[in-house]
Design a protein around this motif. Structure first.
Motif, mmCIF file in Angstrom:
data_model
loop_
_atom_site.group_PDB
_atom_site.id
_atom_site.type_symbol
_atom_site.label_atom_id
_atom_site.label_comp_id
_atom_site.label_asym_id
_atom_site.label_seq_id
_atom_site.Cartn_x
_atom_site.Cartn_y
_atom_site.Cartn_z
ATOM 1 N N GLY A 68 -4.108 1.043 -2.777
ATOM 2 C CA GLY A 68 -3.292 1.042 -3.931
ATOM 3 C C GLY A 68 -2.236 -0.250 -4.597
ATOM 4 N N ARG A 73 1.836 1.667 -5.961
ATOM 5 C CA ARG A 73 3.285 1.993 -5.286
ATOM 6 C C ARG A 73 4.217 2.135 -4.820
ATOM 7 N N VAL A 76 6.078 5.347 -6.473
ATOM 8 C CA VAL A 76 5.834 5.493 -4.987
ATOM 9 C C VAL A 76 7.071 5.728 -4.905
ATOM 10 N N VAL A 94 3.598 3.022 1.912
ATOM 11 C CA VAL A 94 2.868 3.602 1.368
ATOM 12 C C VAL A 94 1.464 3.658 1.133
ATOM 13 N N VAL A 96 -2.317 4.675 -1.141
ATOM 14 C CA VAL A 96 -2.116 5.279 -2.371
ATOM 15 C C VAL A 96 -3.771 6.499 -1.939
ATOM 16 N N TRP A 247 -0.266 9.600 -2.350
ATOM 17 C CA TRP A 247 0.148 9.740 -1.636
ATOM 18 C C TRP A 247 0.238 9.641 -0.418
ATOM 19 N N GLN A 274 -4.446 5.210 -11.459
ATOM 20 C CA GLN A 274 -2.741 4.739 -11.474
ATOM 21 C C GLN A 274 -2.374 4.151 -11.817
#
Ligand SMILES: *Cc1c(COP(=O)(O)O)cnc(C)c1O
Length: 387
Positions: A68, A73, A76, A94, A96, A247, A274
């Protein structure tokens, strides 16, 4: 072609999802579709513009990085910190995915050996059974029963065997609207630690909780961080279900395992979206509060209408679904009821029976979604009074 069935035995009987059947029925009969849970109003304009800008500026139009884009990231990780006090390293903790759906598939394909047992609440979200089957594992249902739809944790304890590898949790729970309490989660966490189980938790409705209900992430509990794969997605929270940006947050070894499966499913997806979701996750608290308030109003509108129409409607603490019992209407079979409902009054709903292994537990239950415009819900309610 010979006589061998084309569909392998792991997927036998999984045919077309009920949503495809019921959505086609809605179109054919011109019915109001309260079956499939997608909003009929898109999410914030500025987030849609962020996606359009990314496309036009050439950000994400080519394969984005496998885990991702770093911006998402980081967003998130910040979101997990801001709302749940959980700290994750954007670089190693993390991942995605193509929606929560891919995260669930990749987690189960990566973490399960054939023959492993997975305990999951039923009614199940429909992809769970298919993904457990594709992994060659065995699903073991813990049945949530009307009228409270709370898990019986003594029953959970009794279901654990030496073959149990993983608990698959979903809170807030689709379709019942149950939000697991801190107390319930503590017991589940203690069992996971005691029996050395992995936990995969589907929290796509984390922001959709009403009244006094609070969403608690199980990953925050003692001993859980290193054994929990937490899954969420932008679809439900930001009303962009078609973007399929989801995610995983978990300890590095778990993220690495899930990524190994994920890279051979889609590799990457949704590049420009994204960038837009990274912005969405940073929206001010007022966005999340307003969204919840709107949905609460819609919930109550539909709840009152269903009750007035003669259903026994169970008040959901979260998600955008209301489960009802059709017995007071003199009906017994939810599947038959849902097949005839479009002809009878021009509304489509989903029979909960399709989400159960225990056919009796779900037979008379029917699910309606309320993530629709107020006027659409009002019209549906008017039509349902004809029953
Ligand atoms: C909608 C839904 C998903 C799928 O999320 P996507 O991000 O659209 O893939 C997963 N789990 C539950 C419980 C859902 O209701």
């Amino acid at each position: 072609m010979g006589t061998r069935p084309l569909l392998n035995r792991r997927l036998a009987g999984m045919g077309t999802t009920i949503f495809a059947e019921m959505s086609a029925l809605a179109v054919r009969t011109g019915s109001i579709n309260l079956g499939q849970g997608f909003p009929d109003t898109d999410g914030p304009r500025e987030i849609a513009e962020a996606a359009a800008d990314a496309v036009l500026d050439g950000r994400g139009n080519q394969y984005p990085p496998g885990p991702g884009i770093p911006e998402l990231r980081t967003a998130v990780a910040e979101h997990q910190q801001r709302f749940h006090g959980l700290t994750y390293d954007p670089d190693t903790e993390v991942l995605v995915t193509a929606g929560a759906t891919e995260a669930i598939a990749a987690a189960l394909l990566a973490l399960l050996e054939p023959g492993d047992e997975v305990i999951a609440f039923e009614p199940f979200y429909d992809s769970y059974a298919a993904c457990i089957a594709m992994a060659g594992a065995v699903r073991v249902p813990l049945t949530l029963r009307a009228p409270t739809f709370r898990p019986d944790l003594d029953e959970l304890r009794a279901l654990i065997t030496p073959r149990t590898r993983l608990l698959l949790i979903n809170t807030p729970h689709n379709p019942t609207g149950t939000v697991l309490t801190a107390e319930e989660l503590r017991t589940i966490a203690e069992l996971a630690v005691e029996h050395d189980l992995l936990v995969v938790t589907d929290e796509v409705y984390e922001h959709l909780v009403f009244g006094t209900a609070v969403h608690h992430p199980i990953a925050a509990l003692p001993g859980m961080r290193e054994r929990t794969v937490s899954i969420s997605s932008a679809g439900k929270t930001f009303s962009f279900t078609g973007w399929k940006v989801g995610w995983v947050t978990a300890a590095p070894a778990l993220v690495s395992a899930v990524r190994t499966a994920k890279q051979y499913l889609t590799y990457v997806s949704a590049g420009p979206f994204q960038y837009a979701v990274a912005e969405a996750l940073r929206l001010p608290d007022t966005y999340f509060e307003q969204f919840r308030a709107d949905l609460l109003r819609k919930r109550d509108l539909l709840l009152d209408g269903l009750t007035a129409a003669g259903f026994r409607a169970f008040t959901p603490e979260g998600t955008y679904f209301i489960t009802t019992d059709i017995t007071p209407l003199g009906e017994k079979d939810g599947i038959e009821f849902c097949r005839s409902l479009p002809e009878r009054c021009g509304v489509v709903a989903i029979p909960n029976a399709v989400f159960y292994d225990d056919a009796d537990a779900g037979r008379s239950l029917v699910r309606f979604t309320f993530c629709k415009k107020d006027e659409v819900l009002a019209e549906a309610v008017t039509r349902l009074q004809r029953l």
